[in-house]
Design an enzyme around this catalytic site. Structure first.
Site, PDB file in Angstrom:
ATOM      1  N   ASP A   6       0.859  -1.178   0.000  1.00  0.00           N
ATOM      2  CA  ASP A   6       0.000   0.000   0.000  1.00  0.00           C
ATOM      3  C   ASP A   6       0.895   1.226   0.000  1.00  0.00           C
ATOM      4  O   ASP A   6       1.621   1.487   0.965  1.00  0.00           O
ATOM      5  CB  ASP A   6      -0.907   0.009   1.229  1.00  0.00           C
ATOM      6  N   GLU A  26      -1.392  -1.548  -5.896  1.00  0.00           N
ATOM      7  CA  GLU A  26      -2.626  -0.938  -6.358  1.00  0.00           C
ATOM      8  C   GLU A  26      -2.332  -0.026  -7.530  1.00  0.00           C
ATOM      9  O   GLU A  26      -1.320   0.684  -7.536  1.00  0.00           O
ATOM     10  CB  GLU A  26      -3.276  -0.148  -5.224  1.00  0.00           C
ATOM     11  N   ASP A  69      -3.352   1.465   6.877  1.00  0.00           N
ATOM     12  CA  ASP A  69      -2.466   1.099   5.771  1.00  0.00           C
ATOM     13  C   ASP A  69      -2.150  -0.396   5.766  1.00  0.00           C
ATOM     14  O   ASP A  69      -2.059  -1.007   4.696  1.00  0.00           O
ATOM     15  CB  ASP A  69      -1.175   1.922   5.845  1.00  0.00           C
TER      16      ASP A  69
END
Length: 408
Positions: free
Chosen positions: A191, A275, A356
């Site tokens: 992340d 991501e 996170d």
């Protein structure tokens, strides 16, 4: 697999003049050929072929009085400039037709004499590596190179670059074979963020060095000095170089740190999932400076090509996955949360999550699911996918991972 290796070079005064002439001639050929194609398009004439441009703007132009100085540089430099223009047009046409993935590509533009970053490209006919460690460039001479590491194979092309701060580099493209690392059982999701540069699924946090923020005080002073210099003066040119050198130092430190962290992550994990962030959109918000300082795109690109090089799997999940809204323990979607909420408790199972870390675990789970679905779909449609443990895998749309050449 093609990789790019860049090295700092130190041409002497004569060689710098020869390179300046090559940079200028390549720019002139580019602009002349681009002008011919633009004029033909405006007049409704067919697209001008490269062979016609080569004959008119290179071969015949050398025999004219106003372009006779084109003969002072290697013909390879001029031909490669025309080929680069062809590539730019191809990317533009493919983007219009939908054959090229990613953002739309604009048509080629004229190159300015005032551009501060200059480059020429050569093939193996115009350069060679010498036994004394220098590199011979046609009509320039033997240039001294700082070999920070050996080339793994003979280079197929060379790009000579002069950056905005006046430094010279040689960038070699090399065809190499993958170098697989030992197979591991560990996998991770990443992340990316601003308060912490990256958080891994196992809870590891990588702090953000914030190279630009740390250099901001000196940059402000140098840019203030630059703004006070008269335009066109020699003092302004000197002040611009000082600013460019400071920015180059920031970029070099960031790139070096990205390389070290990405290599460590690839070595420690068999599969890495990230991501797909909308960096271009975030760079238009009030967080733009921090987003650019983090350099997420270059870091993700390094992960991708290093994964393919070392036999790891790299995958991206969709940017609309609710990674911050789903409980990684029970899978319940708990709804959106404000950015200042760093910890929260799941209303279903009561698990307390760090925002996170929870997102990184959800990215890992979503990446594994996408990978499994890609392999299942390939079996039904007879689409070839690389082995899951030893090679780079396939994207969500079925296209296999391709190793890119990182931007210089």
């Amino acid at each position: 697999m093609q990789l790019r290796y860049s090295y700092r070079v130190y041409p002497d005064a004569t060689q710098r003049r020869a390179l300046a002439s090559a940079f200028g001639c390549a720019r002139v050929v580019w602009n002349d050929c681009l002008r011919d194609r633009k004029e033909a398009h405006a007049a409704g004439r067919p697209y001008v072929k490269s062979a016609d441009l080569s004959r008119l703007r290179i071969t015949q132009a050398k025999r004219t009085e106003e372009r006779a100085w084109l003969a002072d540089v290697s013909a390879v430099v001029l031909q490669q400039s025309l080929r680069d223009l062809d590539t730019a047009y191809k990317n533009f046409f493919d983007s219009i037709k939908g054959k090229r993935r990613g953002r739309k590509v604009a048509p080629p533009r004229y190159k300015s004499k005032k551009d501060t970053r200059l480059s020429i490209r050569l093939n193996t006919n115009a350069f060679s590596l010498q036994d004394d460690g220098t590199v011979y460039v046609a009509k320039v001479g033997n240039i001294k190179v700082k070999w920070s590491r050996p080339l793994p194979a003979a280079p197929t092309s060379l790009t000579v670059v002069k950056d905005s701060s006046g430094r010279y580099f040689m960038s070699f493209v090399v065809d190499t074979d993958p170098a697989p690392l030992p197979v591991l059982d560990a996998e991770t999701g990443i992340d990316l963020g601003l308060s912490a540069f990256a958080v891994l699924a196992d809870g590891t946090k990588i702090s953000s060095p914030k190279f630009l923020r740390r250099a901001e005080k000196k940059l402000k002073r140098l840019q203030r000095d630059l703004s006070r210099k008269a335009k066109g003066s020699n003092n302004r040119a000197k002040a611009r170089i000082k600013v460019a050198r400071q920015h180059a130092g920031v970029a070099d430190r960031r790139r070096d740190w990205h390389h070290k962290e990405s290599t460590r992550i690839i070595r420690d994990n068999q599969a890495v999932y990230v991501e797909d962030l909308a960096v271009s959109g975030l760079s238009r918000t009030r967080l733009a400076k921090s987003v650019h300082d983090a350099g997420w795109s270059s870091f993700v690109n390094m992960l991708e090509y290093k994964a393919a090089k070392h036999g790891r799997y790299f995958g991206k999940i969709g940017r609309f996955e609710p990674t911050s809204q789903v409980c990684s323990a029970c899978g319940i979607k708990d709804g959106p949360k404000a950015l200042h909420v760093r910890e929260w408790a799941c209303g279903e199972c009561g698990t307390v999550h760090h925002r996170d870390v929870n997102a990184a675990r959800n990215i890992l789970a979503a990446g594994r699911a996408d990978r499994l679905n890609a392999s299942w779909s390939a079996g039904k449609t007879r689409t070839k996918v690389p082995a899951q443990r030893d090679e780079a895998g396939s994207h969500r749309n079925g296209q296999t991972t391709v190793v890119g050449i990182p931007a210089f």
